[in-house]
Design a protein around this motif. Structure first.
Motif, PDB file in Angstrom:
ATOM      1  N   ASN A 287      45.999  45.087  62.767  1.00  0.00           N
ATOM      2  CA  ASN A 287      44.582  44.897  63.053  1.00  0.00           C
ATOM      3  C   ASN A 287      43.699  45.718  62.106  1.00  0.00           C
ATOM      4  O   ASN A 287      42.603  45.297  61.766  1.00  0.00           O
ATOM      5  CB  ASN A 287      44.292  45.237  64.519  1.00  0.00           C
ATOM      6  CG  ASN A 287      43.029  44.562  65.011  1.00  0.00           C
ATOM      7  OD1 ASN A 287      42.376  43.826  64.272  1.00  0.00           O
ATOM      8  ND2 ASN A 287      42.670  44.819  66.258  1.00  0.00           N
ATOM      9  N   ILE A 288      44.171  46.882  61.676  1.00  0.00           N
ATOM     10  CA  ILE A 288      43.409  47.646  60.667  1.00  0.00           C
ATOM     11  C   ILE A 288      43.246  46.787  59.428  1.00  0.00           C
ATOM     12  O   ILE A 288      42.141  46.608  58.913  1.00  0.00           O
ATOM     13  CB  ILE A 288      44.126  48.959  60.244  1.00  0.00           C
ATOM     14  CG1 ILE A 288      44.140  49.966  61.384  1.00  0.00           C
ATOM     15  CG2 ILE A 288      43.433  49.574  59.015  1.00  0.00           C
ATOM     16  CD1 ILE A 288      44.632  51.344  60.969  1.00  0.00           C
ATOM     17  N   SER A 291      40.779  44.149  60.040  1.00  0.00           N
ATOM     18  CA  SER A 291      39.415  44.662  60.148  1.00  0.00           C
ATOM     19  C   SER A 291      38.823  44.941  58.773  1.00  0.00           C
ATOM     20  O   SER A 291      37.617  44.856  58.575  1.00  0.00           O
ATOM     21  CB  SER A 291      39.377  45.973  60.942  1.00  0.00           C
ATOM     22  OG  SER A 291      39.927  45.788  62.200  1.00  0.00           O
ATOM     23  N   ILE A 292      39.706  45.319  57.851  1.00  0.00           N
ATOM     24  CA  ILE A 292      39.223  45.632  56.507  1.00  0.00           C
ATOM     25  C   ILE A 292      38.584  44.399  55.876  1.00  0.00           C
ATOM     26  O   ILE A 292      37.570  44.501  55.172  1.00  0.00           O
ATOM     27  CB  ILE A 292      40.389  46.186  55.628  1.00  0.00           C
ATOM     28  CG1 ILE A 292      40.743  47.598  56.114  1.00  0.00           C
ATOM     29  CG2 ILE A 292      39.992  46.219  54.148  1.00  0.00           C
ATOM     30  CD1 ILE A 292      41.956  48.197  55.459  1.00  0.00           C
ATOM     31  N   ALA A 295      35.223  44.219  57.222  1.00  0.00           N
ATOM     32  CA  ALA A 295      34.437  45.344  56.700  1.00  0.00           C
ATOM     33  C   ALA A 295      34.002  45.085  55.254  1.00  0.00           C
ATOM     34  O   ALA A 295      32.886  45.452  54.844  1.00  0.00           O
ATOM     35  CB  ALA A 295      35.251  46.637  56.785  1.00  0.00           C
ATOM     36  N   VAL A 298      30.861  43.055  55.222  1.00  0.00           N
ATOM     37  CA  VAL A 298      29.693  43.891  55.521  1.00  0.00           C
ATOM     38  C   VAL A 298      29.339  44.748  54.293  1.00  0.00           C
ATOM     39  O   VAL A 298      28.168  44.886  53.927  1.00  0.00           O
ATOM     40  CB  VAL A 298      29.948  44.797  56.749  1.00  0.00           C
ATOM     41  CG1 VAL A 298      28.709  45.621  57.071  1.00  0.00           C
ATOM     42  CG2 VAL A 298      30.359  43.957  57.962  1.00  0.00           C
ATOM     43  N   TYR A 299      30.384  45.298  53.656  1.00  0.00           N
ATOM     44  CA  TYR A 299      30.192  46.144  52.481  1.00  0.00           C
ATOM     45  C   TYR A 299      29.444  45.397  51.386  1.00  0.00           C
ATOM     46  O   TYR A 299      28.551  45.933  50.729  1.00  0.00           O
ATOM     47  CB  TYR A 299      31.558  46.621  51.983  1.00  0.00           C
ATOM     48  CG  TYR A 299      31.512  47.521  50.774  1.00  0.00           C
ATOM     49  CD1 TYR A 299      30.972  48.805  50.868  1.00  0.00           C
ATOM     50  CD2 TYR A 299      32.022  47.099  49.558  1.00  0.00           C
ATOM     51  CE1 TYR A 299      30.928  49.627  49.770  1.00  0.00           C
ATOM     52  CE2 TYR A 299      31.985  47.918  48.446  1.00  0.00           C
ATOM     53  CZ  TYR A 299      31.439  49.181  48.553  1.00  0.00           C
ATOM     54  OH  TYR A 299      31.396  49.996  47.463  1.00  0.00           O
ATOM     55  N   ASP A 428      35.073  37.680  63.411  1.00  0.00           N
ATOM     56  CA  ASP A 428      34.339  38.834  62.867  1.00  0.00           C
ATOM     57  C   ASP A 428      33.898  38.541  61.436  1.00  0.00           C
ATOM     58  O   ASP A 428      32.719  38.687  61.085  1.00  0.00           O
ATOM     59  CB  ASP A 428      35.238  40.088  62.848  1.00  0.00           C
ATOM     60  CG  ASP A 428      35.301  40.773  64.209  1.00  0.00           C
ATOM     61  OD1 ASP A 428      34.724  40.223  65.167  1.00  0.00           O
ATOM     62  OD2 ASP A 428      35.925  41.836  64.301  1.00  0.00           O
TER      63      ASP A 428
END
Lengths: 444, 444
Positions: A287-288, A291-292, A295, A298-299, A428
């Motif tokens: 999951n990390i 999630s990246i 992310a 978003v970045y 997400d």
């Protein structure tokens, strides 16, 4: 410790043990197992030594795997082997399955050779197949006997038989040719050959390599008490009974639910907690990685957020709501595959159905969110961007929630495994992309 | 259309129908129901009219609820009533349960009065209780009869009986005093009074108001074929059988999984899709309300994000990972409550267990995240804030995931219902608060 106290203590212990024994001897084995599981290992050993072998075998067969394995390792090998001999071979195989190889061999050496051979042959089957869960204690009757002779045979074998209400009829080569119930035998003309009773009978069987969940599916479909299991030549090997199937259905459902969120599929409150850590951590790490991806999106839009920080406030709402919609779709789909098995036509129909639900729910939520954001911020463009991003992401959520289990299935994987984690990654990522992307286009 | 073509078409239809009928008459009712469900309503009606009443009743009893209700409404009331009469009263009650009040009354008026009374009395029970799922076609025998007399009675009643292998023994006031199997009757001395066979028998029963999931739990615990259901005076009302229980276990598991994410608890791919919209939308709206709580926390720290926009990039990761941990804990807890029922001691032990898992998994993930963020940003303080927030939020996730079902249970609600939505709210809110709060303290 003074001697008197020791004696008093021993006496107390004996009394307590006797009380336990009394309770266990008259209890149903399933209740006996519950009582035993609550005791310390030392007490368990005293009680099991005190029970007669048959009672001990019945109670141990009902015990929880983990506790039972510890108890079996602690008993003297001779006693443990004697208890195994009293169990039905499939129960004995299950007990031995939970022990390490060394203990298993030590016990098998002490079990009578005929029984040991049968237990060992059962242990060669994959525990997730029909062969791995079947029982072998059944009434097998030759098709050339009469109804009357069959009744006598069943009555004689009834004590040992798992389902003492059916006789399995075989031909000269041990091939299963039919099943007759005790009731039908009693209603038949005594001299009637069994062969004649089987005319027009549609025999439903499964081979030993059939997935146990498929066996459960067949038995539940027909409301059978038991399903005969045969080898590839049609020779009768054993039966899977209604109570085995209840356990399979129960396990299967738990596996789906636990698997979906990346917990251990056989986890319960009794799983040693450090084992749960080991089962769950790998999926959290997956999951990390997932999630990246979100992310990074978003970045990419960090500059936009720097100019309009309210985006950071609203952004998690888009992802959260679409993720929820995706999980709803996912749960329906996983249960569908569990209930009906794999049927491509139905599966793609389900994807289409979920997409429609996503469109309508997405539209409804968009309208609500548009009104809410407009009311709070008085910014129609911001409200519009949020509404469009949410609506589209909910459609993505519903469609991907339905598709993900299908993709896993096609890849030959468990359709539930960690699916919630992957679907959330999709919602997400898409949510952030749509919301921040549209915001960059229209709000800057 | 020219006349010849019409005739040809009619003939073709009749042939097709006959083929269907032939298939259905020899098939197992469960397979017949599958075939019927695939047909158009018009074809279904032709086939059902062509089947004899008993076959039609057997097939309809196995059909999927939704399709069956449409078919029942479309058949002539006289035919529908005739079919109902051939069903077991509990199946008939289930069929009528799915119809609207008007149709139900119209059909009941046409059913023979004795049968109608029995069906109506069954319909008074809550469908989620033992009374709502029990069967009433059982062999009931007076305790003053002998083994021999009982066998004769059972043989006679066997055709009608749901579980033709057990006789339920009652006293003069219809109170259940014991259960005897056909096998034991056959092994007994013919003149032996039944009363003597019941000595030392431990009778396990449930009252009609027992939750059906509790009934499933008892039956599975003891591996029974059927559980007798009694009224508050101990009078025998009916039995719940192994196949009813399989369906209950199956439904229960689906309900947990679907309920957890706020989908309809009885949703399948066959649920009309607009009904799915109606079932899911309310929980999505509840989730908006929940998301607002988390959004308010972010809003509070808008100033911090404006200064350090990378917080907006990392913030969703904290919430996502802790939410995942919370769902793992939640899934284990819901299955625990479903499997063992409510036991406060076990429940709080589970919360403690999950908290420990949260601590270790939280620590492991913190170390990973600290390393990762440090590597990417070279900002040890930022990495530290992220690691501490994630670790703490994961503990919150595990603990709240385990606690939430318990709180729902104590409030008398379904422990699964929408629990995923609420646990995610907790982990989102706490995650944003911890991460942005710590960032405000240490990074500004």
């Amino acid at each position: 410790m003074p001697k008197n106290e020791t004696i008093a203590q021993n006496e107390q212990e004996i009394q307590r043990t006797e009380a336990h024994l009394a309770g266990l001897e008259h209890a149903h084995p399933a209740d006996g197992a519950d009582v035993l599981e609550e005791m310390s290992l030392a007490d368990q050993m005293i009680v099991v030594k005190g029970l007669d072998l048959e009672d001990a075998a019945d109670v141990l067969a009902e015990m929880e795997k983990h506790d039972r394995a510890i108890l079996m390792r602690s008993l003297s090998p001779d006693l443990a082997a004697d208890i195994l001999e009293q169990m039905s071979p499939d129960d004995a195989a299950d007990v031995l399955d939970d022990l390490d190889d060394e203990h298993r061999q030590r016990l098998l050496k002490r079990v009578e050779s005929v029984e040991a051979a049968e237990i060992e042959s059962l242990m060669t089957f994959d525990p997730d197949t029909a062969g791995g869960v079947m029982n072998t204690e059944i009434s097998v009757v030759d098709q050339n006997l009469t109804a009357d002779q069959a009744i006598t045979l069943i009555r004689r074998a009834a004590e040992e038989s798992e389902i003492p209400y059916y006789a399995y009829i075989v031909d000269g080569e041990d091939k299963l040719v039919g099943v007759v119930s005790l009731r039908n035998l009693m209603l038949a003309r005594p001299r009637k050959p069994l062969r004649e009773m089987l005319e027009n009978q549609q025999l439903v069987t499964a081979t030993h390599d059939t997935d146990k969940e498929e066996v459960a599916h067949i038995l539940r479909h027909y409301n059978f008490l038991a399903l005969p299991i045969v080898d590839f030549e049609g020779r009768l090997l054993g039966i899977v009974t209604h109570d085995d199937v209840m356990d399979i259905i129960h396990e299967e459902a738990s596996e789906d639910m636990l698997g979906m969120v990346g917990a251990g599929q056989d986890e319960t409150v009794d799983t040693p907690w450090l084992r749960s850590v080991a089962l769950r951590l790998p999926w959290l790490i997956v999951n990390i990685a997932n999630s990246i991806v979100a992310a990074l999106v978003v970045y990419h839009y960090e500059g936009t957020i720097a100019q309009i920080t309210v985006l950071a406030v609203l952004m998690p709402m888009v992802a959260n709501l679409a993720g929820n919609a995706g999980q709803q779709s996912l749960a329906v789909m996983i249960r569908q595959l569990a209930m009906e098995g794999w049927d491509p036509k139905r599966a793609w129909y389900a994807v289409w159905r979920e997409t429609k639900i996503g469109v309508v729910n997405g539209l409804a939520m968009s309208i609500l969110i548009f009104g809410g954001v407009l009311l709070l911020t008085s910014k129609p463009l911001l409200a519009g961007v949020m509404a469009v991003a949410l609506g589209l992401d909910m459609i993505v959520g519903n469609a991907s929630g339905a598709m993900f289990p299908i993709i896993l299935k096609i890849l030959g994987r468990d359709p539930a495994q960690a699916s919630s984690i992957f679907v959330t990654t999709v919602t997400d990522t898409m949510g952030f992309f749509l919301f921040l992307g549209l915001a960059s286009l229209f709000l800057l």
